[in-house]
Design an enzyme around this catalytic site. Sequence first.
Site, mmCIF file in Angstrom:
data_model
loop_
_atom_site.group_PDB
_atom_site.id
_atom_site.type_symbol
_atom_site.label_atom_id
_atom_site.label_comp_id
_atom_site.label_asym_id
_atom_site.label_seq_id
_atom_site.Cartn_x
_atom_site.Cartn_y
_atom_site.Cartn_z
ATOM 1 N N GLU A 16 0.825 -1.217 0.000
ATOM 2 C CA GLU A 16 0.000 0.000 0.000
ATOM 3 C C GLU A 16 0.855 1.261 0.000
ATOM 4 O OE1 GLU A 16 -3.038 0.485 -0.620
ATOM 5 O OE2 GLU A 16 -3.702 -1.587 -0.616
ATOM 6 N N TYR B 139 -6.284 6.878 4.028
ATOM 7 C CA TYR B 139 -6.480 5.823 3.023
ATOM 8 C C TYR B 139 -5.705 4.553 3.402
ATOM 9 C CZ TYR B 139 -5.582 2.766 -0.779
ATOM 10 O OH TYR B 139 -5.453 1.607 -1.495
ATOM 11 N N ASP C 116 -9.544 4.944 -2.827
ATOM 12 C CA ASP C 116 -8.440 5.446 -3.637
ATOM 13 C C ASP C 116 -9.017 6.057 -4.919
ATOM 14 O OD1 ASP C 116 -9.182 3.292 -5.216
ATOM 15 O OD2 ASP C 116 -7.172 2.413 -5.335
#
Length: 373
Positions: free
Chosen positions: A57, A139, A157
Amino acid sequence: MAPQDQTRKAAKSGDAGIAARLLAWYDAHHRDLPWRVTPGAFTRGARPDPYRVWLSEVMLQQTTVEAVKAYFRTFVEKWPTVEALAAAPAEDVMKAWAGLGYYSRARNLKACADLVARQGGRFPDTETDLKELPGIGTYTAAAIAAIAFDRPAAVVDGNVERVVSRLYSIETPLSEAKPEIRALVEKLVPRSRPGDFAQAMMDLGATICTPRRPRCMLCPVREDCSAILSGDPERFPVRLPKDDKPLRRGAAFVAERDDGAILLRKRPEKGLLGGMTEVPTTAWTARVDGATTTDAAPFPADWQRAGRIAHVFTHFALELDVFHAQIKGDAPDGHFWSLAHDISGEALPTVMKKVIEAAIPGATKKRRLHHPH
């Protein structure tokens, strides 16, 4: 009823079934990614590794999936656990990161690994606690909580923003619509398999609900999508006109020794490309131009023009005039010689690789060492 209300109603009437249809599609059409536990593997007992989820990520924050795959494999081969990454020298991590951009992410990656390792090597499993770690924002915390720990988190996203903007025909410009999109995603997240749902939304945006020419006929939620009813899915998400990026100029100086070694220096830890390696350049920044001639060279030499390179950063574009010279002697203070076979392993950002390649084609590519038989 206005057309806008009709399309909204059409989408909202399908909210309950959207997650189920999307998960069924994901089971059949998910992407195989090196950090992902697929539905089949999960059924056979595999479980996501929070370290690998976190690492992927952070790498994916500003970079494409295709670009990240090779970097991810390199990292997990060198450092298979968060403790291994914490034990690595920061310079080695920066070298492995070179080319992925946004180098503050690499420094935060190392700081986060150090902290998690000190706390026993276990990542926290809630969004709130994850956000306390270096480099983890809203996020990334949601993504790790959902994918690694199956928490019902709203993972939003760019792909998810596009999917939701189209599902609900959101007319608000994207820059202002983010809270509305997040609230809609929160309502869509199912109690069962929230991690797979998050990945399904991302896969849908990446493979079907693409920015240009979306493949709507293959979409598992097309019956719920109000943008299809409006006849123009590509209009969403609505964006405000972009400001042109300022263009900055400067010069870069590639000094080469007879044995092919190249003169390098390290950039300051703070600021653009912080802590990365570079050839000497003039004092350009995101806000001001640097000098563009040999008058500003770091030391006298027979500097020959070797072309000009262009590079685009997030907030500005850069053009550098490149000069090349053969020199002898010791490296000046604050500089060092990097041998020809070591150049490819230096922590060179992409812009510096372009500069060196302009002066010495092939210099930054990996070289095979020839061993005598």
